[in-house]
Scaffold this motif. Structure first.
Motif, mmCIF file in Angstrom:
data_model
loop_
_atom_site.group_PDB
_atom_site.id
_atom_site.type_symbol
_atom_site.label_atom_id
_atom_site.label_comp_id
_atom_site.label_asym_id
_atom_site.label_seq_id
_atom_site.Cartn_x
_atom_site.Cartn_y
_atom_site.Cartn_z
ATOM 1 N N GLY A 174 0.873 -1.051 -0.105
ATOM 2 C CA GLY A 174 -0.030 0.227 0.048
ATOM 3 C C GLY A 174 0.734 1.030 -0.067
ATOM 4 N N ALA A 175 0.218 2.442 -0.357
ATOM 5 C CA ALA A 175 0.681 3.573 -0.335
ATOM 6 C C ALA A 175 1.090 4.206 1.051
ATOM 7 C CB ALA A 175 0.054 4.671 -1.055
ATOM 8 N N GLY A 176 2.317 4.676 1.309
ATOM 9 C CA GLY A 176 2.565 5.073 2.641
ATOM 10 C C GLY A 176 3.005 4.142 3.759
ATOM 11 N N PRO A 177 3.468 4.459 4.850
ATOM 12 C CA PRO A 177 3.665 3.233 5.901
ATOM 13 C C PRO A 177 2.490 2.668 6.318
ATOM 14 C CG PRO A 177 3.885 5.714 6.914
ATOM 15 C CD PRO A 177 3.500 5.882 5.409
ATOM 16 N N GLN A 178 2.102 1.549 6.760
ATOM 17 C CA GLN A 178 1.224 0.668 7.185
ATOM 18 C C GLN A 178 1.575 -0.083 8.279
ATOM 19 O OE1 GLN A 178 -0.649 -1.257 3.827
ATOM 20 N NE2 GLN A 178 -1.754 0.777 3.078
ATOM 21 N N ILE A 179 0.973 -0.076 9.430
ATOM 22 C CA ILE A 179 1.650 -0.981 10.635
ATOM 23 C C ILE A 179 0.432 -1.848 10.745
ATOM 24 C CG2 ILE A 179 -0.226 0.709 12.293
ATOM 25 C CD1 ILE A 179 1.930 0.230 14.253
ATOM 26 N N LYS A 180 1.154 -3.057 11.035
ATOM 27 C CA LYS A 180 0.590 -4.305 11.318
ATOM 28 C C LYS A 180 1.169 -5.292 12.467
ATOM 29 C CE LYS A 180 -1.283 -8.666 9.088
ATOM 30 N NZ LYS A 180 -2.631 -8.413 9.919
ATOM 31 N N PHE A 181 0.336 -5.619 13.606
ATOM 32 C CA PHE A 181 0.735 -6.241 14.705
ATOM 33 C C PHE A 181 0.562 -7.482 14.496
ATOM 34 C CE2 PHE A 181 0.701 -1.977 16.522
ATOM 35 C CZ PHE A 181 1.811 -2.128 17.262
ATOM 36 N N SER A 182 1.497 -8.325 14.928
ATOM 37 C CA SER A 182 1.178 -9.953 14.880
ATOM 38 C C SER A 182 0.142 -10.391 15.955
ATOM 39 C CB SER A 182 2.533 -10.536 15.095
ATOM 40 O OG SER A 182 2.941 -10.287 16.364
ATOM 41 N N GLU A 183 0.049 -9.524 16.789
ATOM 42 C CA GLU A 183 -0.957 -9.738 17.842
ATOM 43 C C GLU A 183 -1.147 -8.338 18.499
ATOM 44 O OE1 GLU A 183 0.672 -12.604 20.900
ATOM 45 O OE2 GLU A 183 2.621 -11.231 21.046
ATOM 46 N N THR A 184 -2.523 -8.372 19.039
ATOM 47 C CA THR A 184 -2.575 -6.985 20.081
ATOM 48 C C THR A 184 -3.043 -7.201 21.099
ATOM 49 O OG1 THR A 184 -4.971 -7.027 18.879
ATOM 50 C CG2 THR A 184 -3.231 -5.523 17.622
ATOM 51 N N VAL A 197 9.027 4.364 4.973
ATOM 52 C CA VAL A 197 9.401 4.136 6.237
ATOM 53 C C VAL A 197 8.227 4.193 7.390
ATOM 54 C CG1 VAL A 197 10.954 4.756 8.410
ATOM 55 C CG2 VAL A 197 11.808 4.562 5.959
ATOM 56 N N LEU A 198 7.993 3.440 8.260
ATOM 57 C CA LEU A 198 7.033 3.439 9.198
ATOM 58 C C LEU A 198 7.770 3.984 10.472
ATOM 59 C CD1 LEU A 198 4.210 2.966 10.714
ATOM 60 C CD2 LEU A 198 5.093 0.889 11.142
ATOM 61 N N ASP A 199 7.323 5.142 11.181
ATOM 62 C CA ASP A 199 7.732 5.934 12.462
ATOM 63 C C ASP A 199 6.955 5.277 13.465
ATOM 64 O OD1 ASP A 199 10.144 7.184 11.414
ATOM 65 O OD2 ASP A 199 8.633 8.609 10.490
ATOM 66 N N ILE A 200 7.500 4.703 14.708
ATOM 67 C CA ILE A 200 6.874 4.500 15.856
ATOM 68 C C ILE A 200 7.208 5.654 16.610
ATOM 69 C CG2 ILE A 200 6.389 3.138 17.749
ATOM 70 C CD1 ILE A 200 5.602 1.806 15.014
ATOM 71 N N LEU A 201 6.148 6.451 16.994
ATOM 72 C CA LEU A 201 6.371 7.917 17.605
ATOM 73 C C LEU A 201 6.213 7.755 19.056
ATOM 74 C CD1 LEU A 201 4.131 9.698 14.872
ATOM 75 C CD2 LEU A 201 6.424 9.631 15.069
ATOM 76 N N LEU A 244 9.686 -0.369 27.025
ATOM 77 C CA LEU A 244 11.188 -0.450 27.155
ATOM 78 C C LEU A 244 11.631 0.059 25.436
ATOM 79 C CD1 LEU A 244 11.600 -3.849 28.780
ATOM 80 C CD2 LEU A 244 12.019 -1.794 29.774
ATOM 81 N N PRO A 245 13.029 0.559 25.413
ATOM 82 C CA PRO A 245 13.400 1.020 24.180
ATOM 83 C C PRO A 245 12.841 0.063 23.025
ATOM 84 C CG PRO A 245 15.162 1.076 25.641
ATOM 85 C CD PRO A 245 14.177 0.418 26.486
ATOM 86 N N TRP A 246 12.069 0.849 22.130
ATOM 87 C CA TRP A 246 11.441 0.088 20.837
ATOM 88 C C TRP A 246 12.072 0.494 19.682
ATOM 89 C CZ3 TRP A 246 9.262 4.038 23.818
ATOM 90 C CH2 TRP A 246 8.744 5.181 22.888
ATOM 91 N N ASP A 247 11.835 -0.155 18.449
ATOM 92 C CA ASP A 247 12.207 0.046 17.234
ATOM 93 C C ASP A 247 11.489 1.232 16.570
ATOM 94 O OD1 ASP A 247 14.217 -1.987 17.183
ATOM 95 O OD2 ASP A 247 12.491 -3.326 16.239
ATOM 96 N N ARG A 248 12.196 2.505 16.521
ATOM 97 C CA ARG A 248 11.483 3.732 16.205
ATOM 98 C C ARG A 248 11.256 3.784 14.697
ATOM 99 N NH1 ARG A 248 10.907 7.074 20.457
ATOM 100 N NH2 ARG A 248 11.906 6.428 22.354
ATOM 101 N N GLN A 249 12.015 3.044 13.877
ATOM 102 C CA GLN A 249 11.888 3.479 12.614
ATOM 103 C C GLN A 249 11.862 1.865 11.910
ATOM 104 O OE1 GLN A 249 14.387 5.929 10.583
ATOM 105 N NE2 GLN A 249 13.015 7.610 10.752
ATOM 106 N N ILE A 250 10.645 1.583 11.067
ATOM 107 C CA ILE A 250 10.669 0.262 10.287
ATOM 108 C C ILE A 250 10.544 0.409 8.921
ATOM 109 C CG2 ILE A 250 9.282 -1.975 10.296
ATOM 110 C CD1 ILE A 250 8.316 -1.188 13.181
ATOM 111 N N GLN A 251 11.439 -0.073 8.321
ATOM 112 C CA GLN A 251 11.513 -0.200 6.622
ATOM 113 C C GLN A 251 10.445 -0.929 6.195
ATOM 114 O OE1 GLN A 251 13.750 1.661 4.939
ATOM 115 N NE2 GLN A 251 14.336 2.557 7.106
#
Length: 188
Positions: free
Chosen positions: A1-11, A37-41, A54-61
């Protein structure tokens, strides 16, 4: 899809049965299914005193995964409980996601309630009784000593409801209440 899109394996994650004395940790896995790139703000716990991001991955390609580790300190909690964490990202279609976890918090001995409150009636004599339930979750029988209070205004009576497993502590405040609420420490 266009732009960053977030998807969790579980919520929602279930820690199952945990001890109240041991913090637990879980990593939520997030994937960027978009083409930028998806930014976790932010990662904001709903219970700041007991849950920590805890420290998380802030950018995901695009096409890659990242981790958002959460730690839960169950000290002071008992029985079934659930908490949430709000994740804000650069995904414009769904910028906020709620992650949840639950646990059944085990304590060797449950004391409910852990604090008693006697209402003030300044200048009036009281004879109010409150009951504290003490339940042993241990396999072996629990033996309790006689309760003691550092405040002579409290009268204590320990009753056995189920030998070795369940007890009732009756706490009575007798006397005249001053302008301060009666305070005392009860030990068993």
């Amino acid at each position: 899809g266009a732009g960053p899109q977030i998807k969790f394996s579980e919520t929602l994650f279930d820690f199952g049965r945990i001890k109240s004395s041991e913090p637990v940790r879980h990593e939520f896995i997030v994937t960027n299914t978009g083409n930028t790139v998806l930014d976790i703000l932010t990662v904001q716990p709903g219970c700041p005193g007991c849950t920590t991001a805890l420290p998380w991955d802030r950018q995901i390609q695009p096409g890659r995964t990242g981790k958002i580790p959460i730690q839960f300190n169950p000290l002071g909690f008992s029985g079934p409980d659930s908490k949430s964490v709000t994740v804000t990202s650069s995904d414009t279609a769904q910028p906020m996601q709620i992650l949840q976890f639950k646990a059944n918090i085990w304590q060797p001995v449950d004391v409910q309630p852990s604090y008693l409150y006697f209402m003030r009636a300044e200048g009036q004599e009281t004879n109010e009784t409150k009951v504290v339930r003490i339940i042993s979750n241990l396999e072996e029988p629990l033996t309790l000593s006689q309760p003691k209070s550092d405040n002579p205004a409290f009268t204590l009576e320990l009753k056995t409801l189920q030998p070795g497993k369940e007890f009732a502590l009756h706490v009575t405040h007798a006397g005249i209440v001053s302008n301060a609420s009666p305070q005392g420490l009860i030990t068993i």
